[in-house]
Design an enzyme around this catalytic site. Structure first.
Site, PDB file in Angstrom:
ATOM      1  N   VAL A 134       0.832  -1.209   0.000  1.00  0.00           N
ATOM      2  CA  VAL A 134       0.000   0.000   0.000  1.00  0.00           C
ATOM      3  C   VAL A 134       0.870   1.264   0.000  1.00  0.00           C
ATOM      4  O   VAL A 134       0.643   2.191  -0.782  1.00  0.00           O
ATOM      5  CB  VAL A 134      -0.969  -0.001   1.205  1.00  0.00           C
ATOM      6  CG1 VAL A 134      -1.725   1.310   1.311  1.00  0.00           C
ATOM      7  CG2 VAL A 134      -1.940  -1.171   1.096  1.00  0.00           C
ATOM      8  N   ARG A 170      -8.673 -11.904  14.685  1.00  0.00           N
ATOM      9  CA  ARG A 170      -8.836 -10.495  14.325  1.00  0.00           C
ATOM     10  C   ARG A 170      -8.424  -9.599  15.497  1.00  0.00           C
ATOM     11  O   ARG A 170      -7.815  -8.554  15.318  1.00  0.00           O
ATOM     12  CB  ARG A 170     -10.312 -10.282  13.977  1.00  0.00           C
ATOM     13  CG  ARG A 170     -10.584  -9.093  13.130  1.00  0.00           C
ATOM     14  CD  ARG A 170     -12.074  -9.052  12.806  1.00  0.00           C
ATOM     15  NE  ARG A 170     -12.604  -7.701  13.009  1.00  0.00           N
ATOM     16  CZ  ARG A 170     -12.467  -6.737  12.125  1.00  0.00           C
ATOM     17  NH1 ARG A 170     -11.848  -6.933  11.012  1.00  0.00           N
ATOM     18  NH2 ARG A 170     -12.963  -5.535  12.376  1.00  0.00           N
ATOM     19  N   ASN A 215      -5.183  -1.206   8.485  1.00  0.00           N
ATOM     20  CA  ASN A 215      -6.425  -1.842   8.943  1.00  0.00           C
ATOM     21  C   ASN A 215      -6.305  -2.449  10.331  1.00  0.00           C
ATOM     22  O   ASN A 215      -5.206  -2.829  10.724  1.00  0.00           O
ATOM     23  CB  ASN A 215      -6.807  -2.950   7.946  1.00  0.00           C
ATOM     24  CG  ASN A 215      -7.611  -2.405   6.782  1.00  0.00           C
ATOM     25  OD1 ASN A 215      -8.391  -1.470   6.960  1.00  0.00           O
ATOM     26  ND2 ASN A 215      -7.412  -2.983   5.621  1.00  0.00           N
ATOM     27  N   PRO A 216      -7.404  -2.602  11.041  1.00  0.00           N
ATOM     28  CA  PRO A 216      -8.733  -2.093  10.706  1.00  0.00           C
ATOM     29  C   PRO A 216      -8.745  -0.568  10.829  1.00  0.00           C
ATOM     30  O   PRO A 216      -8.539  -0.030  11.917  1.00  0.00           O
ATOM     31  CB  PRO A 216      -9.650  -2.765  11.732  1.00  0.00           C
ATOM     32  CG  PRO A 216      -8.756  -3.183  12.850  1.00  0.00           C
ATOM     33  CD  PRO A 216      -7.378  -3.354  12.328  1.00  0.00           C
ATOM     34  N   ASP A 218     -14.510   2.003  -0.706  1.00  0.00           N
ATOM     35  CA  ASP A 218     -15.806   1.315  -0.850  1.00  0.00           C
ATOM     36  C   ASP A 218     -16.790   2.210  -1.616  1.00  0.00           C
ATOM     37  O   ASP A 218     -17.558   1.735  -2.453  1.00  0.00           O
ATOM     38  CB  ASP A 218     -16.365   0.978   0.547  1.00  0.00           C
ATOM     39  CG  ASP A 218     -15.277   0.398   1.434  1.00  0.00           C
ATOM     40  OD1 ASP A 218     -15.118  -0.823   1.471  1.00  0.00           O
ATOM     41  OD2 ASP A 218     -14.535   1.194   2.051  1.00  0.00           O
ATOM     42  N   ARG A 227     -15.826   2.033  -5.157  1.00  0.00           N
ATOM     43  CA  ARG A 227     -16.278   0.763  -5.753  1.00  0.00           C
ATOM     44  C   ARG A 227     -17.781   0.816  -6.035  1.00  0.00           C
ATOM     45  O   ARG A 227     -18.239   0.380  -7.094  1.00  0.00           O
ATOM     46  CB  ARG A 227     -15.986  -0.401  -4.797  1.00  0.00           C
ATOM     47  CG  ARG A 227     -14.503  -0.746  -4.723  1.00  0.00           C
ATOM     48  CD  ARG A 227     -14.220  -1.766  -3.626  1.00  0.00           C
ATOM     49  NE  ARG A 227     -12.826  -2.170  -3.614  1.00  0.00           N
ATOM     50  CZ  ARG A 227     -12.154  -2.538  -2.518  1.00  0.00           C
ATOM     51  NH1 ARG A 227     -12.763  -2.538  -1.344  1.00  0.00           N
ATOM     52  NH2 ARG A 227     -10.904  -2.898  -2.597  1.00  0.00           N
ATOM     53  N   ARG A 262     -19.703   3.406  -6.619  1.00  0.00           N
ATOM     54  CA  ARG A 262     -19.970   4.283  -7.768  1.00  0.00           C
ATOM     55  C   ARG A 262     -19.568   3.608  -9.078  1.00  0.00           C
ATOM     56  O   ARG A 262     -20.293   3.636 -10.063  1.00  0.00           O
ATOM     57  CB  ARG A 262     -19.225   5.610  -7.602  1.00  0.00           C
ATOM     58  CG  ARG A 262     -19.734   6.435  -6.415  1.00  0.00           C
ATOM     59  CD  ARG A 262     -18.905   7.713  -6.241  1.00  0.00           C
ATOM     60  NE  ARG A 262     -18.919   8.523  -7.434  1.00  0.00           N
ATOM     61  CZ  ARG A 262     -17.868   9.211  -7.898  1.00  0.00           C
ATOM     62  NH1 ARG A 262     -16.725   9.183  -7.257  1.00  0.00           N
ATOM     63  NH2 ARG A 262     -17.969   9.928  -8.992  1.00  0.00           N
ATOM     64  N   HIS A 267     -23.360   9.574  -7.979  1.00  0.00           N
ATOM     65  CA  HIS A 267     -23.015  10.069  -6.650  1.00  0.00           C
ATOM     66  C   HIS A 267     -23.713   9.205  -5.619  1.00  0.00           C
ATOM     67  O   HIS A 267     -24.938   9.097  -5.625  1.00  0.00           O
ATOM     68  CB  HIS A 267     -23.445  11.531  -6.489  1.00  0.00           C
ATOM     69  CG  HIS A 267     -22.688  12.427  -7.403  1.00  0.00           C
ATOM     70  ND1 HIS A 267     -21.424  12.861  -7.130  1.00  0.00           N
ATOM     71  CD2 HIS A 267     -23.008  12.916  -8.609  1.00  0.00           C
ATOM     72  CE1 HIS A 267     -20.989  13.582  -8.127  1.00  0.00           C
ATOM     73  NE2 HIS A 267     -21.928  13.636  -9.052  1.00  0.00           N
ATOM     74  N   HIS A 274     -15.178   0.487   7.531  1.00  0.00           N
ATOM     75  CA  HIS A 274     -14.542  -0.039   6.321  1.00  0.00           C
ATOM     76  C   HIS A 274     -14.395  -1.535   6.583  1.00  0.00           C
ATOM     77  O   HIS A 274     -13.437  -1.983   7.212  1.00  0.00           O
ATOM     78  CB  HIS A 274     -13.175   0.632   6.102  1.00  0.00           C
ATOM     79  CG  HIS A 274     -12.338  -0.062   5.054  1.00  0.00           C
ATOM     80  ND1 HIS A 274     -12.721  -0.182   3.751  1.00  0.00           N
ATOM     81  CD2 HIS A 274     -11.127  -0.667   5.133  1.00  0.00           C
ATOM     82  CE1 HIS A 274     -11.793  -0.838   3.074  1.00  0.00           C
ATOM     83  NE2 HIS A 274     -10.821  -1.146   3.899  1.00  0.00           N
TER      84      HIS A 274
HETATM   85  P1  NAD Z   1       2.638  -4.922   3.783  1.00  0.00           P
HETATM   86  O1  NAD Z   1       2.888  -6.020   4.753  1.00  0.00           O
HETATM   87  O2  NAD Z   1       3.023  -5.090   2.356  1.00  0.00           O
HETATM   88  O3  NAD Z   1       3.360  -3.600   4.310  1.00  0.00           O
HETATM   89  C1  NAD Z   1       3.382  -3.175   5.644  1.00  0.00           C
HETATM   90  C2  NAD Z   1       4.707  -2.493   5.873  1.00  0.00           C
HETATM   91  O4  NAD Z   1       4.699  -1.950   7.196  1.00  0.00           O
HETATM   92  C3  NAD Z   1       5.905  -3.447   5.770  1.00  0.00           C
HETATM   93  O5  NAD Z   1       6.816  -2.979   4.786  1.00  0.00           O
HETATM   94  C4  NAD Z   1       6.499  -3.433   7.169  1.00  0.00           C
HETATM   95  O6  NAD Z   1       7.896  -3.563   7.178  1.00  0.00           O
HETATM   96  C5  NAD Z   1       6.036  -2.065   7.659  1.00  0.00           C
HETATM   97  N1  NAD Z   1       6.076  -1.942   9.121  1.00  0.00           N
HETATM   98  C6  NAD Z   1       5.689  -2.830  10.069  1.00  0.00           C
HETATM   99  N2  NAD Z   1       5.914  -2.336  11.304  1.00  0.00           N
HETATM  100  C7  NAD Z   1       6.431  -1.094  11.130  1.00  0.00           C
HETATM  101  C8  NAD Z   1       6.865  -0.078  12.030  1.00  0.00           C
HETATM  102  N3  NAD Z   1       6.796  -0.249  13.348  1.00  0.00           N
HETATM  103  N4  NAD Z   1       7.343   1.060  11.506  1.00  0.00           N
HETATM  104  C9  NAD Z   1       7.432   1.241  10.163  1.00  0.00           C
HETATM  105  N5  NAD Z   1       7.043   0.307   9.260  1.00  0.00           N
HETATM  106  C10 NAD Z   1       6.542  -0.836   9.743  1.00  0.00           C
HETATM  107  O7  NAD Z   1       1.089  -4.589   3.895  1.00  0.00           O
HETATM  108  P2  NAD Z   1       0.232  -3.720   2.864  1.00  0.00           P
HETATM  109  O8  NAD Z   1      -0.441  -4.636   1.903  1.00  0.00           O
HETATM  110  O9  NAD Z   1       1.054  -2.574   2.383  1.00  0.00           O
HETATM  111  O10 NAD Z   1      -0.924  -3.190   3.842  1.00  0.00           O
HETATM  112  C11 NAD Z   1      -0.632  -2.210   4.818  1.00  0.00           C
HETATM  113  C12 NAD Z   1      -1.870  -1.922   5.632  1.00  0.00           C
HETATM  114  O11 NAD Z   1      -2.840  -1.292   4.791  1.00  0.00           O
HETATM  115  C13 NAD Z   1      -2.525  -3.201   6.188  1.00  0.00           C
HETATM  116  O12 NAD Z   1      -3.009  -2.942   7.485  1.00  0.00           O
HETATM  117  C14 NAD Z   1      -3.668  -3.417   5.218  1.00  0.00           C
HETATM  118  O13 NAD Z   1      -4.716  -4.180   5.791  1.00  0.00           O
HETATM  119  C15 NAD Z   1      -4.070  -1.978   4.952  1.00  0.00           C
HETATM  120  N6  NAD Z   1      -4.925  -1.762   3.780  1.00  0.00           N
HETATM  121  C16 NAD Z   1      -5.856  -0.802   3.920  1.00  0.00           C
HETATM  122  C17 NAD Z   1      -6.734  -0.554   2.882  1.00  0.00           C
HETATM  123  C18 NAD Z   1      -7.780   0.526   3.086  1.00  0.00           C
HETATM  124  O14 NAD Z   1      -8.682   0.726   2.247  1.00  0.00           O
HETATM  125  N7  NAD Z   1      -7.705   1.256   4.180  1.00  0.00           N
HETATM  126  C19 NAD Z   1      -6.637  -1.250   1.671  1.00  0.00           C
HETATM  127  C20 NAD Z   1      -5.635  -2.200   1.560  1.00  0.00           C
HETATM  128  C21 NAD Z   1      -4.785  -2.461   2.631  1.00  0.00           C
END
Ligand code: NAD
Length: 306
Positions: free
Chosen positions: A11, A85, A117-118, A145, A148, A150, A165, A172
């Site tokens: 992300v 969880r 997340n969450p 969401d 998606r 829309r 809209h 989430h």
């Molecule tokens: P990922 O595992 O690829 O990346 C997470 C990164 O965080 C890793 O590179 C890790 O080294 C780093 N990390 C862990 N602890 C850390 C710390 N203390 N300090 C700095 N960095 C640290 O995961 P991802 O796929 O990139 O997902 C990241 C988050 O985003 C997850 O919680 C995921 O569920 C969430 N997410 C949110 C949405 C949304 O719509 N809000 C959508 C997709 C994913």
């Protein structure tokens, strides 16, 4: 303007790339406990700049966040096999409590945008520990969401998404609420629009859209292990709204006193962060589903003692 991204995973890296492609910031800095990964992602994304815009892209420790106008927080863990969880909730809350202290010390004037997340619960954890003024901490919430919803409705009724809209509010996650009663297509209620187009949109179509929206992430994760392009675009869009004072309405997650948790509702967002919460017209069923969603989020906050 500088934008920091904490967490250089799927992300964080996709968000940094989106920021560079859209030329939202002048500087983008990646920070991760895995410094090698952050540096490699920064180098890869820097090679995008000759094809987009002259953005400085770097990586480093928290001190590199100094002067950031926005810091995006994507650090955390994904759910491990066998991990509940609640365990994940506790693990990510622990990580974010330490991250937020470092971020605020390095970039005390930044707006904090949370994606981990969450996200609703993490937004509340960060807000409580950041000690920043109202509106400066918010989460991506149901931005994705809503997008998606829309996009899927637009594809089904056969129009460009800019004419649709509608909002997804609440958590989430599984309890999110699609607001059908005020969904608007080209200034008309969905049913009236579809009728004018000579088509139909029944309960079955509605149930299919609900399923596609609510279960989108699960299906994508089953196919490729993670979701990131959509949320990265949402992050870049929100950062752009802040840096350009755009006064946009987005379903971001923020502390909502009347529900006793952080959840998403349409909110006016601009340079300072969230300026105000805006209501959304809902029918009785939608309102009770939103109350149920808030109840689930209050339960999660109680479980981690927030
Ligand atoms: P990922 O595992 O690829 O990346 C997470 C990164 O965080 C890793 O590179 C890790 O080294 C780093 N990390 C862990 N602890 C850390 C710390 N203390 N300090 C700095 N960095 C640290 O995961 P991802 O796929 O990139 O997902 C990241 C988050 O985003 C997850 O919680 C995921 O569920 C969430 N997410 C949110 C949405 C949304 O719509 N809000 C959508 C997709 C994913």
């Amino acid at each position: 303007m500088k934008v920091g991204v904490v967490g250089a995973g799927f992300v964080g890296a996709a968000a940094a790339n989106a920021l560079v492609l859209r030329h939202v910031a002048t500087d983008v800095v990646l920070v991760d406990v895995n410094e090698t990964k952050a540096a490699a992602e920064a180098a890869d994304i820097a090679h995008v700049t000759p094809f987009s815009a002259p953005v400085r892209v770097g990586a480093g420790g928290y001190e590199q966040l100094a002067g950031s106008a926005v810091v995006v927080i994507t650090a955390g863990r994904a759910q491990q096999p066998g991990q509940s969880r609640l365990e994940l909730l506790r693990a990510n809350a622990r990580i974010l409590r330490s991250v937020v202290a470092e971020v605020v010390a390095a970039a005390p004037d930044a707006v904090l945008l949370v994606a981990t997340n969450p996200v609703d619960v993490m937004t509340r954890v960060i807000e409580q520990h950041a000690g920043l003024g109202g509106g400066r901490v918010f989460g991506t919430g149901t931005m994705l969401d809503t997008a998606r919803f829309r996009q899927i409705v637009a594809a089904r009724v056969g129009v460009d998404v800019t004419h649709v809209h509608g909002y997804v509010v609440g958590e989430h996650g599984d309890s999110e609420v699609l607001i059908w009663s005020s969904l608007d297509v080209a200034g008309r209620h969905l049913a009236a629009f579809v009728h004018a187009m000579g088509g139909a949109f029944g309960q079955e179509d509605r149930a299919e859209v609900e399923d596609e929206v609510v279960n989108a992430a699960e299906r994508i994760i089953r196919g490729k292990g993670a979701t990131y392009y959509g949320v990265a675009a949402a992050i870049a869009g929100a950062v752009e709204v802040i840096l350009r004072n755009r006064r946009s309405i987005m379903t971001v997650s923020a502390w909502t006193p009347e529900y006793g948790c952080s959840l998403s509702l349409p909110r006016l967002v601009s340079g300072p962060g969230v300026i105000r919460e805006l209501g959304v017209s809902m029918d009785g069923g939608e309102r009770s589903r939103l109350e149920r969603s808030a109840e689930i989020l209050r339960g999660a906050l109680a479980q981690i003692g927030t």
